[in-house]
Design an enzyme around this catalytic site. Sequence first.
Site, PDB file in Angstrom:
ATOM      1  N   LYS A 140      24.377 -51.261 -13.371  1.00  0.00           N
ATOM      2  CA  LYS A 140      25.259 -50.313 -12.678  1.00  0.00           C
ATOM      3  C   LYS A 140      25.246 -48.968 -13.400  1.00  0.00           C
ATOM      4  O   LYS A 140      25.229 -48.914 -14.631  1.00  0.00           O
ATOM      5  CB  LYS A 140      26.674 -50.883 -12.644  1.00  0.00           C
ATOM      6  CG  LYS A 140      27.661 -50.056 -11.826  1.00  0.00           C
ATOM      7  CD  LYS A 140      29.037 -50.704 -11.838  1.00  0.00           C
ATOM      8  CE  LYS A 140      30.017 -49.941 -10.979  1.00  0.00           C
ATOM      9  NZ  LYS A 140      31.376 -50.547 -11.008  1.00  0.00           N
ATOM     10  N   SER A 154      33.331 -51.495  -6.474  1.00  0.00           N
ATOM     11  CA  SER A 154      32.454 -50.360  -6.624  1.00  0.00           C
ATOM     12  C   SER A 154      31.022 -50.707  -7.031  1.00  0.00           C
ATOM     13  O   SER A 154      30.132 -49.873  -6.890  1.00  0.00           O
ATOM     14  CB  SER A 154      33.049 -49.428  -7.681  1.00  0.00           C
ATOM     15  OG  SER A 154      33.069 -50.054  -8.944  1.00  0.00           O
ATOM     16  N   SER A 191      35.860 -54.815  -8.687  1.00  0.00           N
ATOM     17  CA  SER A 191      34.581 -54.138  -8.422  1.00  0.00           C
ATOM     18  C   SER A 191      33.323 -54.957  -8.689  1.00  0.00           C
ATOM     19  O   SER A 191      32.231 -54.534  -8.336  1.00  0.00           O
ATOM     20  CB  SER A 191      34.499 -52.844  -9.223  1.00  0.00           C
ATOM     21  OG  SER A 191      35.257 -51.830  -8.603  1.00  0.00           O
TER      22      SER A 191
END
Lengths: 481, 124
Positions: free
Chosen positions: A80, A155, A179
């Site tokens: 990420k 996210s 997330s």
Amino acid sequence: MSATASWTVSTIRAALEARRISARELAGEFYARIESENPRLNAFLALSPERAYAQADAIDAKIARGEPLPALAGVPVALKDVLSTRGTETTAGSKILKGYVPPYDATAIERLDRAGAILLGKTNCDEFAMGSSNENSAYGPVHNPAALDRVPGGSSGGSAAAVAAGLAVAALGTDTGGSIRQPGALCGVPAFMPTYGRVSRYGLIAFASSLDRIGPFARSVEDVARVMEVIAGRDPLDATSAGHAVPSYLAEIDQPVKGLRLGIPSEYFGEGLDSAIREKVERGIARLKDLGCIPTPIEMRHTACAIPTYYLVATAEASSNLARFDGVRYGLRASGGTLADMYRKTRGQGFGPEVKRRIMLGTYALSAGYYDAYYLKAQKVRALIKGDFDRAFHQVDLILTPTSPVPAFRLGERTADPLAMYLADIYTVTGSLAGVTAISVPCGKVCGTLPVGLQIIGPHFEEGRVLRLARAFERAGGFEG
Amino acid sequence: MNITREDVLRVAELANLELTEAEIATYGPQLASILSFCEKLNELDTASVEPLAQVLETAQAPEIAQVLETGRPATQSADDVTARQNLRPDEPRDAMVIAEVIRRAPEAVEAPTPYFRVPKVIDR
């Protein structure tokens, strides 16, 4: 999809050792797949082929010399974009960090690197990990591989989509209010949030420091356990990383689950839960009962207060953490005027609308005259929510809930109303506030193609117990269709 | 719950954010709606509840709580405790090569003494 798209850590190990494929060829297959699939998914923001192939060559050399291979040798992973990576652009999905190339690796990434993993590149995410749909990325939304007109969740949507689409064998995400777990549920892959402090946060671009966790997505619970064994543990560079010894999660996941007491909190099955998801999750619970587990109704009475508590605590911490983005040391700098003008213009132009909204909310909650009414009040309710978990875990071994109240929604469907978007996190923010560990595991599909996630929550540092039940559930199957 | 234009401007100033007219117009009602939702918390009596800033005390091994509370290990040697918990030995070491960091700044001077450049702060 070619065969390697469904490979796991153990199939890769076997193929490398039998010399059916080299690490370089395997990395090449993943990059070829990314090249063909990423234009429609937008899961990756940056690729690091130079570093990946150098690592692959080092693994191939070890194999040629007959040396023992490290735990994740040759395993292609995605990272990420809120995790700092040496030599690869790291933007946190924000314009304010466009072009920023960190001089060091986050500890979790350094550990993956040392374990022989192939670091493919950086995945798209909501800006500074603030969002539940990936639509807050400055670089465009990710599309859900299960239904391209729908969100992947957020996210960590890019990491979830990359694993679901076979573009990576595993991926790291971060979870502050859901997330990791929520995009895992919406994309249909196992997605794991460790206990607060279990994985070092060093090198993670901070959102809310008392809540942020780093954890893996993978194609199987077994691979989640393998990645966790590598990234977990104390780190002198993160004073909040825990000193507890890291057990062998692999040894724990095959232990029996018979007799485990599973708490079913009625508060997670009420108004707002999609009826098709409720049916899937209830069938999942029945399946676990067949395996000899004991479902037990429990009460977690402060659940309804979790969303406001979370959004006050998280935004207050974010308003402080994001003060560092001022145009002085890295990233974007807006020109013109005094130093104060430079700060205001840089931040005004560099941050997107949701990040600014949260900085405003957090600043308001911390400002003179409102601190007690909002921030302090939220910290007190946080204690009550944690108390719900403490009490529940005296009664039961694990807690089961849906991961998300709804399946993947359409792109644009919720962007107009921030509050409606915040409610997507209703079943995940509680565990975030309490600091406990949890996984989302696939639990069938609704509307034919949309994945559903079952959330399994365990007490602090009981990662092994959570993974054990998740593994048993995954093996039992029978919840498809 | 009402958030005025002045409230929005005051908070934006505290947060060092330049907002557009459109943003000023939308953030007011949006913050009002979110804060109204947050007032749900007032339904709970928390008079006797200690605020929880972080779960660290439960996330750490017991000896750490002891060290944090007393400032020193009561029953173990300093090395023993340092090795088992999260406070690393207080020894200076290089954090990062200054040149590596300075090179990444939007505006900086690399030599002879490296520093970040910002607009003039003090006029004289």
